[in-house]
Write a protein that holds these residues in place. Structure first.
Motif, short mmCIF file in Angstrom:
data_model
loop_
_atom_site.label_atom_id
_atom_site.label_comp_id
_atom_site.label_asym_id
_atom_site.label_seq_id
_atom_site.Cartn_x
_atom_site.Cartn_y
_atom_site.Cartn_z
N VAL A 134 43.92 30.01 38.76
CA VAL A 134 44.27 30.39 40.13
C VAL A 134 44.72 31.86 40.20
CG1 VAL A 134 45.78 29.85 42.09
CG2 VAL A 134 44.96 28.01 40.61
N ARG A 135 44.22 32.56 41.22
CA ARG A 135 44.60 33.93 41.56
C ARG A 135 44.39 34.91 40.40
NH1 ARG A 135 48.29 30.86 44.09
NH2 ARG A 135 49.90 31.23 42.53
N PHE A 136 43.19 34.93 39.86
CA PHE A 136 42.81 35.95 38.89
C PHE A 136 42.26 37.13 39.66
CE2 PHE A 136 43.71 32.86 35.92
CZ PHE A 136 43.31 33.17 34.62
N ARG A 137 42.57 38.36 39.22
CA ARG A 137 42.09 39.57 39.84
C ARG A 137 41.32 40.38 38.80
NH1 ARG A 137 46.76 38.06 41.46
NH2 ARG A 137 47.98 39.18 39.91
N LEU A 138 40.04 40.61 39.05
CA LEU A 138 39.20 41.40 38.17
C LEU A 138 38.85 42.69 38.89
CD1 LEU A 138 38.89 38.38 37.24
CD2 LEU A 138 36.73 39.08 36.26
N LYS A 139 39.17 43.84 38.25
CA LYS A 139 38.99 45.13 38.90
C LYS A 139 38.45 46.15 37.90
CE LYS A 139 41.61 48.64 41.42
NZ LYS A 139 42.93 49.03 41.91
N ASN A 140 37.44 46.91 38.34
CA ASN A 140 36.85 47.98 37.52
C ASN A 140 36.39 47.45 36.17
OD1 ASN A 140 37.40 49.81 39.59
ND2 ASN A 140 39.40 50.29 38.75
N ILE A 141 35.47 46.48 36.22
CA ILE A 141 34.96 45.85 35.01
C ILE A 141 33.44 46.01 34.97
CG2 ILE A 141 34.67 43.67 33.79
CD1 ILE A 141 37.43 42.87 34.87
N PHE A 152 37.43 39.88 43.17
CA PHE A 152 36.57 40.76 42.38
C PHE A 152 36.47 42.10 43.09
CE2 PHE A 152 35.05 36.38 41.91
CZ PHE A 152 35.16 36.22 40.54
N HIS A 153 36.75 43.20 42.38
CA HIS A 153 36.63 44.54 42.95
C HIS A 153 35.97 45.44 41.91
CE1 HIS A 153 37.47 48.07 45.33
NE2 HIS A 153 37.96 48.64 44.24
N ASN A 154 34.79 45.94 42.25
CA ASN A 154 34.05 46.83 41.36
C ASN A 154 33.78 46.16 40.00
OD1 ASN A 154 32.70 49.20 40.71
ND2 ASN A 154 34.52 50.12 39.80
N VAL A 155 33.20 44.95 40.05
CA VAL A 155 32.86 44.19 38.85
C VAL A 155 31.33 44.12 38.76
CG1 VAL A 155 33.01 41.97 37.66
CG2 VAL A 155 34.98 42.84 38.97
#
Length: 92
Positions: free
Chosen positions: A38-45, A63-66
Protein backbone atom coordinates in the motif's frame (compact mmCIF):
# COMPACT_ATOMS: atom_id res chain seq x y z
CA UNK A 1 -11.07 -9.46 8.07
CA UNK A 2 -8.16 -9.18 10.49
CA UNK A 3 -4.75 -10.00 9.04
CA UNK A 4 -3.26 -13.36 9.91
CA UNK A 5 -0.54 -13.27 12.57
CA UNK A 6 2.95 -13.20 11.13
CA UNK A 7 1.92 -11.84 7.71
CA UNK A 8 4.04 -8.76 6.93
CA UNK A 9 2.36 -5.58 5.69
CA UNK A 10 4.40 -3.04 3.72
CA UNK A 11 3.11 0.50 3.22
CA UNK A 12 4.34 4.05 2.66
CA UNK A 13 7.51 3.17 0.75
CA UNK A 14 9.31 5.54 -1.64
CA UNK A 15 11.74 4.42 -4.34
CA UNK A 16 13.36 7.17 -6.40
CA UNK A 17 16.29 8.06 -8.64
CA UNK A 18 16.97 4.46 -9.70
CA UNK A 19 18.57 3.56 -13.03
CA UNK A 20 19.21 -0.10 -13.86
CA UNK A 21 20.25 -1.87 -17.06
CA UNK A 22 21.28 -5.31 -18.21
CA UNK A 23 18.94 -7.10 -15.82
CA UNK A 24 16.58 -10.04 -16.33
CA UNK A 25 13.28 -8.71 -14.97
CA UNK A 26 12.47 -5.05 -14.32
CA UNK A 27 9.78 -5.51 -11.66
CA UNK A 28 8.75 -8.66 -9.85
CA UNK A 29 6.31 -7.53 -7.17
CA UNK A 30 3.71 -9.83 -5.62
CA UNK A 31 2.18 -9.48 -2.19
CA UNK A 32 -0.33 -11.75 -0.47
CA UNK A 33 -3.90 -10.94 -1.49
CA UNK A 34 -4.80 -10.28 2.16
CA UNK A 35 -1.74 -8.07 2.69
CA UNK A 36 -1.37 -5.84 -0.39
CA UNK A 37 1.51 -3.41 -0.80
CA UNK A 38 0.00 0.00 0.00
CA UNK A 39 1.07 3.56 -0.91
CA UNK A 40 4.33 2.88 -2.75
CA UNK A 41 5.77 5.89 -4.60
CA UNK A 42 8.07 5.31 -7.58
CA UNK A 43 9.78 8.43 -8.95
CA UNK A 44 12.51 9.01 -11.55
CA UNK A 45 13.09 5.35 -12.34
CA UNK A 46 14.42 3.92 -15.59
CA UNK A 47 14.92 0.20 -16.06
CA UNK A 48 16.25 -1.59 -19.17
CA UNK A 49 15.62 -5.33 -18.83
CA UNK A 50 14.97 -8.50 -20.79
CA UNK A 51 11.42 -8.77 -19.32
CA UNK A 52 9.11 -6.09 -17.87
CA UNK A 53 7.72 -8.42 -15.17
CA UNK A 54 4.65 -7.89 -13.03
CA UNK A 55 3.05 -6.10 -10.09
CA UNK A 56 0.43 -7.97 -8.07
CA UNK A 57 -1.76 -7.09 -5.07
CA UNK A 58 -0.95 -3.39 -4.76
CA UNK A 59 -3.03 -0.40 -3.68
CA UNK A 60 -2.60 3.37 -3.99
CA UNK A 61 0.70 3.34 -5.87
CA UNK A 62 2.01 6.53 -7.47
CA UNK A 63 4.23 6.50 -10.57
CA UNK A 64 6.11 9.64 -11.67
CA UNK A 65 8.65 9.55 -14.50
CA UNK A 66 8.94 5.74 -14.48
CA UNK A 67 10.14 4.01 -17.66
CA UNK A 68 10.57 0.29 -18.29
CA UNK A 69 12.17 -0.94 -21.50
CA UNK A 70 11.61 -4.68 -22.00
CA UNK A 71 13.67 -6.21 -24.79
CA UNK A 72 11.16 -9.07 -25.25
CA UNK A 73 8.38 -6.52 -25.98
CA UNK A 74 5.94 -8.03 -23.47
CA UNK A 75 4.19 -5.31 -21.39
CA UNK A 76 4.27 -5.16 -17.61
CA UNK A 77 1.53 -7.36 -16.16
CA UNK A 78 -0.71 -5.77 -13.50
CA UNK A 79 -2.86 -8.00 -11.32
CA UNK A 80 -5.13 -6.71 -8.54
CA UNK A 81 -3.62 -3.20 -8.66
CA UNK A 82 -6.13 -0.68 -7.30
CA UNK A 83 -6.37 3.12 -6.97
CA UNK A 84 -2.97 3.88 -8.49
CA UNK A 85 -1.99 7.23 -10.02
CA UNK A 86 0.32 7.98 -12.89
CA UNK A 87 1.62 5.44 -15.35
CA UNK A 88 4.67 3.45 -16.24
CA UNK A 89 6.01 4.34 -19.69
CA UNK A 90 6.76 1.06 -21.41
CA UNK A 91 9.22 0.90 -24.28
CA UNK A 92 10.39 -1.94 -26.49
Amino acid sequence: MAPAPGVPHFRDVTLEDIHASGIGTALSVNAASDAPLVRFRLKNIRIDAEHAGSIGHAQEWTFHNVTVRARDGVPLKLEDVEQSRGAIKQLR
